[in-house]
Design a protein around this motif. Structure first.
Motif, PDB file in Angstrom:
ATOM      1  N   ALA A   1      -1.732 -18.171 -26.852  1.00  0.00           N
ATOM      2  CA  ALA A   1      -0.361 -18.597 -26.529  1.00  0.00           C
ATOM      3  C   ALA A   1      -0.424 -19.452 -25.275  1.00  0.00           C
ATOM      4  O   ALA A   1      -1.499 -19.622 -24.671  1.00  0.00           O
ATOM      5  CB  ALA A   1       0.539 -17.395 -26.319  1.00  0.00           C
ATOM      6  N   GLY A   2       0.735 -19.973 -24.883  1.00  0.00           N
ATOM      7  CA  GLY A   2       0.795 -20.829 -23.717  1.00  0.00           C
ATOM      8  C   GLY A   2       0.244 -20.145 -22.477  1.00  0.00           C
ATOM      9  O   GLY A   2      -0.574 -20.719 -21.743  1.00  0.00           O
TER      10      GLY A   2
ATOM     11  N   GLU B   1      -2.756 -21.215 -20.078  1.00  0.00           N
ATOM     12  CA  GLU B   1      -2.710 -21.429 -18.626  1.00  0.00           C
ATOM     13  C   GLU B   1      -3.876 -20.717 -17.945  1.00  0.00           C
ATOM     14  O   GLU B   1      -4.589 -21.301 -17.111  1.00  0.00           O
ATOM     15  CB  GLU B   1      -1.404 -20.869 -18.046  1.00  0.00           C
TER      16      GLU B   1
ATOM     17  N   THR C   1       4.904 -29.058 -14.661  1.00  0.00           N
ATOM     18  CA  THR C   1       5.436 -29.099 -16.023  1.00  0.00           C
ATOM     19  C   THR C   1       6.125 -30.440 -16.162  1.00  0.00           C
ATOM     20  O   THR C   1       6.916 -30.812 -15.300  1.00  0.00           O
ATOM     21  CB  THR C   1       6.442 -27.952 -16.228  1.00  0.00           C
TER      22      THR C   1
ATOM     23  N   THR D   1      11.127 -28.083 -16.341  1.00  0.00           N
ATOM     24  CA  THR D   1      12.030 -27.163 -17.044  1.00  0.00           C
ATOM     25  C   THR D   1      13.498 -27.538 -16.848  1.00  0.00           C
ATOM     26  O   THR D   1      14.374 -26.914 -17.442  1.00  0.00           O
ATOM     27  CB  THR D   1      11.807 -25.711 -16.567  1.00  0.00           C
TER      28      THR D   1
ATOM     29  N   ALA E   1       4.159 -27.275 -22.256  1.00  0.00           N
ATOM     30  CA  ALA E   1       5.143 -26.638 -23.141  1.00  0.00           C
ATOM     31  C   ALA E   1       6.178 -27.637 -23.631  1.00  0.00           C
ATOM     32  O   ALA E   1       6.765 -27.469 -24.687  1.00  0.00           O
ATOM     33  CB  ALA E   1       5.826 -25.486 -22.417  1.00  0.00           C
TER      34      ALA E   1
ATOM     35  N   ASN F   1       1.725 -25.774 -26.445  1.00  0.00           N
ATOM     36  CA  ASN F   1       2.218 -24.645 -27.237  1.00  0.00           C
ATOM     37  C   ASN F   1       2.424 -25.111 -28.675  1.00  0.00           C
ATOM     38  O   ASN F   1       3.386 -25.832 -28.958  1.00  0.00           O
ATOM     39  CB  ASN F   1       3.552 -24.151 -26.681  1.00  0.00           C
TER      40      ASN F   1
ATOM     41  N   HIS G   1       3.388 -23.469 -31.057  1.00  0.00           N
ATOM     42  CA  HIS G   1       4.619 -22.859 -31.573  1.00  0.00           C
ATOM     43  C   HIS G   1       5.861 -23.537 -31.012  1.00  0.00           C
ATOM     44  O   HIS G   1       6.967 -23.116 -31.286  1.00  0.00           O
ATOM     45  CB  HIS G   1       4.634 -21.365 -31.271  1.00  0.00           C
ATOM     46  N   LYS G   2       5.687 -24.568 -30.251  1.00  0.00           N
ATOM     47  CA  LYS G   2       6.842 -25.363 -29.834  1.00  0.00           C
ATOM     48  C   LYS G   2       6.705 -26.726 -30.490  1.00  0.00           C
ATOM     49  O   LYS G   2       7.226 -26.957 -31.569  1.00  0.00           O
ATOM     50  CB  LYS G   2       6.919 -25.430 -28.311  1.00  0.00           C
TER      51      LYS G   2
ATOM     52  N   TYR H   1      13.524 -16.413 -32.197  1.00  0.00           N
ATOM     53  CA  TYR H   1      12.737 -16.364 -30.969  1.00  0.00           C
ATOM     54  C   TYR H   1      12.677 -14.921 -30.468  1.00  0.00           C
ATOM     55  O   TYR H   1      13.283 -14.016 -31.032  1.00  0.00           O
ATOM     56  CB  TYR H   1      13.390 -17.271 -29.917  1.00  0.00           C
TER      57      TYR H   1
HETATM   58  C1  LIG Z   1       7.509 -24.278 -19.638  1.00  0.00           C
HETATM   59  C2  LIG Z   1       6.787 -23.141 -20.236  1.00  0.00           C
HETATM   60  N1  LIG Z   1       5.559 -22.821 -19.830  1.00  0.00           N
HETATM   61  C3  LIG Z   1       4.873 -21.804 -20.353  1.00  0.00           C
HETATM   62  C4  LIG Z   1       5.400 -21.026 -21.339  1.00  0.00           C
HETATM   63  C5  LIG Z   1       4.606 -19.876 -21.857  1.00  0.00           C
HETATM   64  O1  LIG Z   1       4.134 -20.089 -23.145  1.00  0.00           O
HETATM   65  P1  LIG Z   1       3.862 -18.880 -24.141  1.00  0.00           P
HETATM   66  O2  LIG Z   1       5.147 -18.191 -24.352  1.00  0.00           O
HETATM   67  O3  LIG Z   1       3.331 -19.520 -25.350  1.00  0.00           O
HETATM   68  O4  LIG Z   1       2.870 -17.988 -23.511  1.00  0.00           O
HETATM   69  C6  LIG Z   1       6.674 -21.310 -21.811  1.00  0.00           C
HETATM   70  C7  LIG Z   1       7.279 -20.478 -22.877  1.00  0.00           C
HETATM   71  O5  LIG Z   1       8.424 -20.273 -23.012  1.00  0.00           O
HETATM   72  C8  LIG Z   1       7.390 -22.391 -21.255  1.00  0.00           C
HETATM   73  O6  LIG Z   1       8.610 -22.696 -21.693  1.00  0.00           O
END
Ligand SMILES: Cc1ncc(COP(=O)(O)O)c(C=O)c1O
Ligand SMILES: Cc1ncc(COP(=O)(O)O)c(C=O)c1O
Lengths: 448, 493, 493, 448
Positions: free
Chosen positions: C145-146, C150, C222, C226, C253, C275, C277-278, D98
């Motif tokens: 996963a993300g 990281e 990022t 965000t 992400a 990600n 899944h995104k 989700y």
């Molecule tokens: C900006 C950002 N970074 C990192 C993540 C973490 O990724 P993951 O949920 O796949 O571990 C997310 C997940 O929502 C995210 O939106």
């Protein structure tokens, strides 16, 4: 047991509540003479795993469109089905519900049928369509029966010889016992289309209906104008039967030609071939015939708060109300397949349906041209076609093995139904036949 | 956008029609690099330019539309669905998996039989197994549903009698019969003679004798009948019919009550149909598809529809040359995909499982019958088979009808029983729980029914205005029929 | 049974727990003729006699239970789901079909690589494609996963720096960062130094310069951040970091905003995660599984987790002997089934489709931003990328908060935006429509938001007590945390 | 485009509403230097049909458990999955939602997780379990990290050498950067179990935790009593790691042994092997550690009307609240796989789970006996096992080709991780290995 949830203690308690002590007492009241030989002599049940293995090995003994190169049409078509279609019909709310007799908890099914009826009207150009019948063949038979109800005094049915032979057989079966109906077979001409002059001559005040394929069994797109004119003149109904519904995305729709009843097989609209069933029969006609129609109809209405809703309607035509006076005996139809078609048409949409139809037409014509020019096959008919065509293959019987060895089923031999068409194959090319497959087909016909 | 008031349930409100959504030119269909072409090949006069009104949606829109539609439905997998005469049992998931194997779903029906021997074997073996279960000698799988099975069976009878010189003119049908029985008779060219059930809900031989003449081709009997009662005089009735040269047709829609208990073949039955979408667990699909195989005694075997599947050693062939056959009733092999599911079910259960199925179907029905007896009026006091019939006689005193009870059940999260059928019972509530429901579910349903009976006494208005929690309220059916709107049409401007 | 009052919605009420249903001894598992045995083989002291409390249900019960549970959920296929930072786009059905092919789903990870060359090829090619899309040189698919991406990326950085003599001690993380950024830093043994975004929502190079020392291993950025804003100083920021020997980590992400628009590889980024899944459409599954591949610049390639998939002519092999590698972060090959879906998506769209994806993601976000601007307070006035942030500042005047607005949206049939994140914006409503939504859906959502704004003025109580139409009302989260009940337990008697 | 619904006119109108005229203006504010090389150089998009064909041919290049006889375990197991499981996880309400941050419209997911947590507690015999982690390996690493949080002063981790080698590798990766942690590897004894005497000696006041497989990588069922005693004495935590969760239906559960943290891989519970992922890591422990746990937790509560409902809880442990002070960085987990396991366990139920476990044990033991007695293979370890075991196959390298030719993958060679175990194969036999397959295995080992 696999699907019965009763534990020994459940059974015991339930029996006790009923006032019995053994399950067998539940059918004690049946005369012994009827029960004494009741044991079923079949193998015992299997685990789910064994079931899957058993069925898997039966499935493995079949030539599928995945492993073989099938150029087979003739009423059932191998078309691309978007994954969304199966996702929709796999929703258990659709697949495990009954006919929507309780509309308050069936709006999903009802609205979908209403959409289906509308789509079939749009595709056929007709005014009304029902919720579907069993298949194209029985839909054709029902069309003739409806023509008979509408034209009570008339006794002659004209069936084109280029109508699907199995459909003609089913119509014959349905009519056989109804007495006094004369079935006249109309020949086809060199073009492969119904002989319009014959129709013109044979369609008189005795004719209740003329039934032709559109496209017909040879793949030929009939020019309906002369047939419609003949029917109009004689006061007969014109019925078209479409086995390849995709063609209607491209062809002038029956309603536009002035057809009275347009029926056909819906399998081509998003339903796997599945050895020819289940698909569904579609049935569309003029609005004025609506009370003579067979099958279920969904109509729009409002609920107690004035919100739009849908219900089964005009059921006084149907067997559960009208019994022996019903317009048809149909009860269970092919609803989930109609839903698949609804999802399919929605997924492709207007431009997708037309595009897919064009791709079919394009590939089929290119293939025929190559078979004629490169493999030297003779076209049998001169008329325009959609995605299937007939060619003459000299010595077909002897050549067949070559194709089987290459896992090619190049077409449907017609001699079985048309002794006059020895060594003739009905070849269908759809979007599923890849370029390399067509290449192989041409090569094999060329003797390579 | 209108403001949702508290309690409004958008979550279950219907989406717009597919024709009311989307945007011109939109499509989820993507097929790069090939436009397709009709140039020159097809004359313009045979073509259309447009499909007016056809939907134009994206892929997600389509999926969301149908997903939201689905969420408006009750279904077996969400609710107890004790719809009498419909056998709403569990539709096993493994059947769906198997039917989707490419080795079944991607077969063309005009493939030479030697290349689809697996399918042929399945069909042949399914015929055999259905014959064994029902006690008949030969079976055809071609009919697409029960009603088409009836028509097929009657045609077989007619052809047989015609072969003996006279197809005869009439069919005897009990007053308790399903509507398809008389409708199929008429479609087969027969007049219908009705025979009445007695005050214990069944047919008596002497009643049949009264109408049985040499003009009668057959009697159609349903056993157990639509009242859920076993026609225990069936053997004598059959004798009466046979003595006059007629045949006995069994409507086998209720075979779910008989497996391992009594075989129709032992009851004097000559022809029957079986609804695979009832007894053999194939899904109802909101109205179909199903399959209605027909079984006959040996003497009638030659009359079954063509093609017949015949076994030659370890090989299966299609036999079309059957001069006595009634011909075809459907294209190709019937609803093959449904046959695959039913076959899967039969091998899953085996003889022991099938026998347990019918036993538990009886147990469940009799248990519910017991639990509701007294509070609701039981139409017949005889022991029931797989379903039982109550009426609204007691609740009518408060002006609460069968329809009201049915609608109120929706608020409790249960699909109602079949209502107002069979016609011989005024205000019938026909309850068929099926064997796949647990005792706890039956208890919960019984509690709901008892609660509604209390409501009918204490607050009849609540029941009469039900349902209160469904996506839409009671719908105006009269209006729908008076001025039928059967399709969407674009607003004219 | 309690009486449903009018309006009670049983149809969407929760079923009992699986432990509260069923009957002792019941089971849907049927496996004739083989009991299995442990006799003598395993000493009794190593065995258990029972699994107390374990469910005992039939097959239909199980299916009905989960079907009814599912009906309590909002999901992309039923509702617009503009959850900011989560990229709730359409999850194509074809991906699901493909991932279920036995040739992918029935592979054992310890099969010799020469027997699973199709899978190896897919993995290799997916790495290559992700590298091309992101502008990086080498990719690992192992992280699940993300967040695990990281951690992996930071470990790579640490190993690289350690290789140069000093792993350093700190990571700079902006105040707008997702919580996983600082959490992953800590898990990698680093201290977190926060850097603030400016009043226009982005990071300035000089701010970074203030905290950038030779103790700092990396900056995590990022982009778009965000707040949905493009960090346009990223190149200068990278220079600042690089000048002090640090590396730049990009939290990818939000890659859905960048495809074909700008490549992270051109921004001075050394390491990033993606990600799948995104951006790459694999379903969220109510919380996972996903996949978080990590891409790096060539100089860091040797540090990626083992095994590496290498191509030798037309053949693919596993390389385990990578002395600089950080080692393994997950067993086997990561979430292979998810990788198959993402690969399917990438070949479906191709370069043109991917580019259109990001463009339409931007268009949709900017369109919604425009439609809501004025009625809701826009946190930043800069043009947004794939998402935009509003606040409840205007509605606060009526005492209506972001939480209330979110809950009221449920009544309108929409899933709310992400709320109260990022933390730097008070009362944030973070809206990410994604590119797969139609204009009509955006309009309907906008109308709902505007309607809620009106309600907030005219009838704030209605909004503050929302939702009114969901299966349950607002839930008492404080109570859940105060005295946690985290599992069912049998009633003690 | 495939998945973007925008028509040219949609775009135009939307742009106009925003006040722009070209889509490109939407990213005009990005510095040109960053956008100028942005073009993606990949092949163009494919139709759904082409996609399926492309993927189909990649899939066809792999040896599947369907076409091959796989006797492979070692952390991933080929088990029977009832069709209901896929039906459940295919419900789009589960698969396309989700993380349940809005509980009012996520009760389906939340209740299912609550059920999952309960099931994992029941199976492991522990007091609390979370909603799942990535996989067994990272769950094992998280267990060690949690032990570190709980036992802050201690610095020694004892890892059994018979713990899955990849899990040991992942633990090592996770620990490497955290400074000052001493990892001690505990050898295994002749039985294949962890050397209890070594553990006893090495577990002192420095030990934060002892980590062993249960069953371990060799399939051996560890006797946890001496290990637990050693831990109790030294105040260390005992962590078990289970790669084959089905075994816990039969074996004395970790909680019963007094284990502190029980983690493992959940793939064996209804999830296809899928080359090793996605599955899920499970994580269960004593209730008193709950606030130190990693990952998501669902708890029971009530709504505004007092109805039972479920919510995510104790989130102050998590990264989105606690950031660098969180107990873990995990965010997205493997929820849909946990749901599959929940459906699987519910479908099998208590008796089904135990029965399936027994069938595994029975078949594996019978197979080993035959391999030893008929094929003359030497068992390597003497300890009791569940469904996998190690045998010595002299000259394995040379014999391998025979197996490949027969499409048999007879086991996992251990020498790669255990140089001392040359020519040793870890063989796994489950309910999916049919009698005939075992027969073939024995025959091939016998040299036939
Ligand atoms: C900006 C950002 N970074 C990192 C993540 C973490 O990724 P993951 O949920 O796949 O571990 C997310 C997940 O929502 C995210 O939106
Ligand atoms: C007793 C009985 N007979 C016949 C039928 C008709 O069967 P089908 O709907 O399959 O045509 C039914 C169906 O409900 C029935 O219940």
């Amino acid at each position: 047991m696999r699907y019965t949830p009763h534990t020994p203690s459940d059974k015991e308690q339930m029996l006790r509540a009923i006032g019995l002590s053994r399950v067998e007492e539940l059918f004690d009241h049946i005369p012994r003479t009827l029960t004494e030989r009741s044991q079923i002599s079949l193998p015992p049940g299997l685990s789910e795993l064994e079931v899957k293995r058993t069925m898997g090995s039966l499935a493995a003994k079949n030539a599928t469109a995945q492993d073989w190169h099938l150029f087979l049409g003739g009423g059932i078509y191998h078309h691309f089905i978007p994954s969304v279609v199966d996702a929709v019909i796999s929703r258990s709310e659709f697949s495990t519900s009954y006919t929507p007799y309780q509309p308050e908890v069936s709006q999903g099914t009802l609205q979908a049928i209403y959409e289906f009826q509308t789509l079939m009207c749009q595709l056929t150009g007709m005014e009304v369509a029902n919720a579907g019948l069993y298949d194209g063949a029985s839909a054709a038979a029902e069309a003739v029966l409806m023509a008979r109800r509408i034209q009570e005094r008339r006794r002659r049915v004209l069936l084109s010889r280029s109508l699907h032979p199995q459909y003609r057989a089913v119509i014959a079966t349905y009519l056989k016992n109804l007495g006094g109906i004369e079935v006249v077979e109309a020949p086809y001409s060199n073009s492969g289309a119904t002989d319009a002059e014959f129709i013109s001559a044979a369609t008189d005040e005795r004719a209740m209906c003329v039934v032709v394929g559109y496209p017909n069994f040879f793949g030929i797109i009939e020019d309906l104008a002369p047939l419609q004119a003949a029917c109009a003149r004689a006061g007969s109904l014109l019925v078209t039967v479409t086995t390849e519904p995709l063609s209607l995305a491209l062809l002038r729709p029956p309603g536009d030609w002035g057809v009275d009843i347009s029926v056909g097989e819906g399998q081509g609209l998003g339903i796997p071939m599945s050895l020819g069933g289940p698909g569904f029969g579609f049935f569309a006609c003029r609005k004025k015939f609506v009370r003579s129609m067979p099958g279920r109809l969904v109509g729009e209405t409002v609920d107690s708060d004035g919100r739009r809703g849908f219900v089964l309607t005009l059921s006084t035509r149907e067997q559960h109300i009208r019994r022996e006076k019903a317009t048809s005996n149909i009860c269970t139809n092919q609803n989930l397949c109609a839903l698949a078609a609804t999802a399919f048409m929605a997924a492709l949409g207007k431009s997708g349906m037309r595009r897919l139809a064009k791709i079919n037409a394009g590939r089929a014509h290119e293939s025929r041209d190559r078979l004629v020019h490169e493999a030297g096959l003779a076209p049998v008919f001169s008329g325009p076609f959609f995605n299937e065509f007939v060619v003459k293959v000299e010595g077909w019987q002897q050549r067949q093995a070559r194709f089987t060895a290459k896992k090619i089923a190049p077409g449907i031999p017609l001699a079985r139904w048309y002794p006059e068409l020895q060594d003739s194959l009905l070849i269908c090319v759809t979007e599923m036949n890849q370029k390399e497959e067509v290449e192989q087909l041409v090569q094999t016909f060329s003797g390579n | 956008m209108s403001k949702p008031s508290p309690g409004t349930n958008r979550l279950r409100s219907a989406p717009p029609l597919i024709f009311e959504s989307g945007s011109p030119g939109r499509s989820g269909f993507f097929w790069p690099d090939e436009e397709g072409s009709i140039s020159g090949w097809i004359p313009n006069g045979l073509l259309r330019e447009d499909i007016p009104g056809f939907p134009e949606l994206g892929e997600l829109e389509v999926l969301r539309h149908f997903t939201r539609l689905s969420q408006l439905n009750f279904a077996i997998e969400g609710q107890f669905y004790p719809l009498g005469s419909c056998t709403m049992k569990y539709n096993p998931k493994v059947n769906e998996v198997v039917a989707r194997l490419p080795g079944f779903s991607l077969l063309h029906p005009l493939t030479p039989p030697e290349l689809i021997q697996g399918a042929m074997e399945l069909l042949y073996d399914l015929e055999r197994r259905l014959a064994e279960i029902s006690g008949m000698d030969a079976v055809t799988l071609q009919p697409a549903a029960g009603a088409q099975g009836e028509l097929t069976g009657l045609m077989v009878i007619r052809a047989f009698l015609a072969g003996q010189g006279n197809p005869r003119r009439k069919i005897i049908v009990p007053d308790t019969a399903h509507g398809t029985n008389p409708a199929s008779s008429a479609l087969c060219g027969y007049d219908v003679v009705q025979v009445s059930s007695n005050d214990r809900g069944i047919i008596e031989a002497k009643k049949v004798a009264e109408v049985m003449t040499e003009e009668v081709a057959a009697l159609m009997l349903t056993n157990p009948n639509t009242l859920g009662l076993f026609e225990k005089n069936i053997r004598e009735i059959a004798d009466v019919v046979h003595q006059k040269g007629g045949l006995v047709y069994l409507d086998g829609a209720n075979l779910n009550a008989l497996m391992g208990i009594a075989k129709p073949g032992d009851m004097g039955v000559d022809v029957l149909h079986i609804n695979l979408h009832k007894t053999f667990s194939t899904p109802h699909g909101g109205g179909g598809p199903g399959a209605g195989p027909v079984g006959v005694k040996a003497v009638l075997g030659d009359y079954l529809p063509i093609p017949r599947i015949v076994r030659k050693d370890d090989h299966f062939e299609l036999e079309e040359a059957c001069p006595k056959s009634i011909g075809r009733v459907r294209s190709f092999f019937g609803n093959f995909g449904i046959l695959v599911r039913a076959y899967t079910y039969i091998i899953s259960l085996g003889s022991d499982g099938l026998e347990e199925t019918s036993r538990m179907a009886l147990l469940n029905a009799n248990y519910l019958r017991k639990r509701l007896e007294g509070t609701f009026h039981l139409a017949y006091s005889e022991p029931c088979m797989h379903e039982c019939i109550f009426t609204d006689r007691i609740q009518q005193k408060q002006g609460v009808t069968t329809l009201d009870i049915a609608k109120r059940l929706l608020d409790y999260g249960f699909h109602p029983p079949t209502i107002y059928f069979p016609l011989v019972v005024a205000g019938a509530l026909m309850i068929e729980p099926t064997e796949t429901e647990s005792r706890e579910t039956l208890d919960a349903f019984a509690e709901a029914m008892l609660s509604i009976a209390r409501e009918a006494k204490e607050n009849p208005q609540l029941v009469k205005t039900a349902p209160h929690s469904t996506p839409v309220g009671r719908l105006d059916e009269a209006r729908a029929a008076r001025k039928p709107v059967l399709r969407w049409e674009p607003l004219k401007d």
